[in-house]
Design an enzyme around this catalytic site. Sequence first.
Site: not given
Ligand code: HEM
Length: 480
Positions: A194, A327
């Site tokens: 993450d 996601h």
């Molecule tokens: C990216 C997991 C909750 C928004 C990511 C990544 C993972 C991840 C593994 C890819 C690594 C990274 O780019 O940093 C999770 C998990 C969540 C969660 C397990 C809940 C337990 C959320 C929530 C939001 C969110 C609530 C917003 C509503 C984003 C965004 C990215 C991201 C904007 C970047 C995507 C990109 O730029 O490619 N998340 N996330 N995440 N997540 Fe989450």
Amino acid sequence: MTTPTETRRSLPPLDLHNVQGDILIGLPKKVETCLFFGITRVGDFRSQLIRLLPLLTTTAQVIEDQQKIARYKGGMPQKGHLLELSGVNLAFSQKGLEQMGIGKDANDRIGDAPFEAGMFNDTKLNDDKALWEPAFKEDIHGLIIITGDCQARVDAKLKEVEEILDRTIHRVKVINGKVRPGGQGGHEHFGYLDGVSQPAVLGVDQNLHRGQETVRQGIILLGREGDSVAEDNGVDRRPSWSHDGSFLCFRYLFQNVLEFDKFVKDNNPPEAADDLFGAQLVGRWKSGAPIDVTPLQDDKQLGNDPSRNDVFRYDPFSQNRCPYIAHTRKTNPRSDLSSTEKRRIIRRGIPFGPEVTEEEKKAKETIEERGLLFVAYQSNIANGFQFIQSSWANQPGFPFLFTPDKPKPGFTALTDPDFTPDKGPGFDAIIGQAGKEDRVIDIQGGSDNAGKFTLPQQWVVPKGGEYFFSPSISALKETF
Ligand code: HEM
């Protein structure tokens, strides 16, 4: 009392000593304690605040800390010497501002509807509020985030903070987060790296990579260039006390790890890499490498290389490599849309809870509480977090609706005759809140497991949260 700036003046250069440290760069954190508090005695609290200010960590200090970490990693430390780091930031909810009498006059209001209503009243998120913990249904006036290199240092800082604010606040809830141990460090509980993707803030981030997404400072900080409310027809609608602060969205997200793992294993195509299905749901392999860029499950080098792992663009007409419902693609569609700058947020999450226990492995179900303390900063909640969650992650139709006569992204390769305009590719399988709708996702093209899946349950369950405002240091001195 301060009033909104009548007309837009030219802005002074950003003073990094004036912005709290978690917003633009991020407090140093191996462990983190979140103290959610209510203000008991307003007058005394306000007079004690001045004693708390020297403890607050600014962006300038965080940059110094990063330089220390770089020197430490470069081999400078003496044997047995540990780098002692900690950070403290402070934010208030709308109820907290009201309690202190800040921003209550019409022309002094902060100007953000979701913040003013509070997260509990935010129906757009589609949360099942019956699952929310009682503490998050109480009045929370503020949040103090304390981070550090070890729990003992964070505990000592918390004690110091509470001694200063003695009897002026009461604890509503305290939650501890920590980076996962060993090789899982930096990975959230499902196992995916993450904190990989983050927009670079122009004029602040020194390590901008070619092709990396950027944001103007005002997308994150109130009152700066890019803050649409502060640029409203030449009139700045933000009160001056809000300038250089940022909205902090906190979400208490529980993760059902064993159930997620089982579904991924049961549905992985037999001949494929053993985590292909999980990576399709997330958009990145566990290594952090984007599946849009590589079919290799274990490309750790790519996963850890910021000059390559965050600079890619999706082909808007195809989900052959990365499903539309992944996601990362749902929450940041990149080249699927023409411009997403105002949707960008700065994320600062940290896991909470233990590793999966032997008892859970035997029972094959989640028993312990674990998940993510999700934090996101932006200058406009309706444009940022709220929009991402409600209009992208929760919307099966996004990206774009199925329009047979007018092919658009989301259309190509959708060969399933049952696929109807209102359904679209499905919701975000990681964080999408389907409510009473069927939890259906549709992965087309590219892999042997293409097709529709009905997800048996939600693997991420929101159990609380609140919208806060993290003010500038000068506002805390002069207005609070
Ligand atoms: C990216 C997991 C909750 C928004 C990511 C990544 C993972 C991840 C593994 C890819 C690594 C990274 O780019 O940093 C999770 C998990 C969540 C969660 C397990 C809940 C337990 C959320 C929530 C939001 C969110 C609530 C917003 C509503 C984003 C965004 C990215 C991201 C904007 C970047 C995507 C990109 O730029 O490619 N998340 N996330 N995440 N997540 Fe989450």
